[in-house]
Design a protein around this motif. Structure first.
Motif, PDB file in Angstrom:
ATOM      1  N   ASP A   1       1.811   3.018   3.262  1.00  0.00           N
ATOM      2  CA  ASP A   1       0.957   4.195   3.087  1.00  0.00           C
ATOM      3  C   ASP A   1       1.836   5.412   2.746  1.00  0.00           C
ATOM      4  OD1 ASP A   1      -1.582   5.132   2.689  1.00  0.00           O
ATOM      5  OD2 ASP A   1      -1.970   5.631   4.778  1.00  0.00           O
TER       6      ASP A   1
ATOM      7  N   HIS B   1       1.509   5.327  -2.092  1.00  0.00           N
ATOM      8  CA  HIS B   1       0.972   6.383  -2.971  1.00  0.00           C
ATOM      9  C   HIS B   1       2.131   7.125  -3.620  1.00  0.00           C
ATOM     10  CE1 HIS B   1      -3.124   5.962  -1.264  1.00  0.00           C
ATOM     11  NE2 HIS B   1      -2.509   5.774  -0.107  1.00  0.00           N
TER      12      HIS B   1
ATOM     13  N   HIS C   1       0.837  -1.208   0.000  1.00  0.00           N
ATOM     14  CA  HIS C   1       0.000   0.000   0.000  1.00  0.00           C
ATOM     15  C   HIS C   1       0.868   1.253   0.000  1.00  0.00           C
ATOM     16  CE1 HIS C   1      -4.042   1.824   1.157  1.00  0.00           C
ATOM     17  NE2 HIS C   1      -3.209   2.858   1.168  1.00  0.00           N
TER      18      HIS C   1
ATOM     19  N   HIS D   1      -6.499  -2.258   5.330  1.00  0.00           N
ATOM     20  CA  HIS D   1      -5.155  -1.693   5.405  1.00  0.00           C
ATOM     21  C   HIS D   1      -5.008  -0.816   6.650  1.00  0.00           C
ATOM     22  CE1 HIS D   1      -3.823   2.478   4.533  1.00  0.00           C
ATOM     23  NE2 HIS D   1      -5.077   2.699   4.269  1.00  0.00           N
TER      24      HIS D   1
ATOM     25  N   GLU E   1      -7.871   2.566  -3.333  1.00  0.00           N
ATOM     26  CA  GLU E   1      -8.178   2.451  -1.931  1.00  0.00           C
ATOM     27  C   GLU E   1      -9.604   2.906  -1.695  1.00  0.00           C
ATOM     28  OE1 GLU E   1      -5.369   4.721   0.395  1.00  0.00           O
ATOM     29  OE2 GLU E   1      -6.476   4.395   2.233  1.00  0.00           O
TER      30      GLU E   1
END
Ligand code: NI
Length: 261
Positions: free
Chosen positions: A205, A11, A9, A155, A96
């Motif tokens: 994250d 970004h 996970h 998550h 997400e």
């Protein structure tokens, strides 16, 4: 055993990576043992950027979805835009998606639920796993997961051990990142100690949620090593064993080969 990291996970389309994205993704992370990244789209632009990242880098895969904070105003064809992105070979999950009751001014509850349900239905239609965001919305999130029973992961899991057991009963996975290294994270630490290792995923994250000793700085996938170290300490196994189990789990859930680096 080499410490190969699968970050489930991240970004990397975030503007915090605008200054050095190519260097970081092209050289730094692979050199530090990062072998797989699943990048998450949070809005339609982020989903298109995610697709571009999967095309630019062999080891990057993608998930596309609308994050609850971005769900307020969407074009009429948003769901069909997602559906066509989900046909791309390296787009392997719907995410997400989820519920965030911390920032209700960004998007009211009813709208969040409507957009979440539509995407859960889409994941079932396409038989793809989901990556679920649940912040201060444990009851409603669990109710919708029970209703749709998707494959996938909750998550940055922040619920109680009781809720963890409910999620495990649905055959889903739990994702953990920097938070487990924080001194005040007794809840998350209890959960990572108690759940079966074969249901645990590691994540960043990134650019958010850096583990200790980098808390507050920009996060990246290489820092997952510190999370694995903490989990290893809590479970009395080596960080390498944690990384290997989490990598195998992620490969199985998302259908991504993990043997080849
Ligand atoms: Ni995220």
């Amino acid at each position: 055993m080499k410490a190969l990291i699968f970050d489930t996970h991240a970004h990397y389309d975030d503007e915090q990576f605008d200054t050095d994205r190519e260097e970081l993704l092209g050289q730094v992370l692979p050199q530090k043992g990062v072998c797989r990244v699943l990048n998450m789209g949070a809005d339609l632009a982020g989903c298109r950027d995610t697709l571009a990242l999967t095309r630019a880098y062999d080891y990057i895969y993608g998930a596309v979805g609308i994050h609850p904070e971005c769900a307020k105003e969407l074009p009429a064809d948003w769901l069909s835009q997602l559906r066509s992105l989900l046909k791309e070979e390296k787009i392997v999950a719907v995410g997400e998606i989820g519920l965030d009751y911390h920032w209700l001014e960004e998007c009211p509850k009813d709208r969040q639920k409507e957009v979440f349900e539509a995407q859960l239905a889409l994941s079932k239609e396409l038989s793809l796993p989901v990556a679920v965001h649940d912040r201060e919305a444990h009851g409603d999130t669990l109710a919708l997961l029970k209703k749709f029973r998707p494959k996938g992961v909750v998550h940055c899991f922040s619920g109680s051990l009781e809720m963890a057991r409910e999620v495990l009963k649905l055959d889903m996975y739990l994702g953990f990142g920097g938070v487990v290294t924080f001194k005040n994270a007794r809840h998350a630490q209890e959960v990572v100690r108690e759940i079966p290792l074969e249901r645990l995923l590691l994540e960043t994250d990134a650019p958010y949620m850096s583990p200790e000793p980098y808390r507050g700085k920009r996060n990246d996938s290489s820092l997952i090593y510190y999370v694995a170290e903490k989990i290893g300490e809590l479970r009395d196994i080596s960080p390498e064993m944690v990384l290997k189990a989490a990598r195998d789990n992620a490969g199985r859930l998302f259908g991504i080969p993990t043997e080849r680096n």
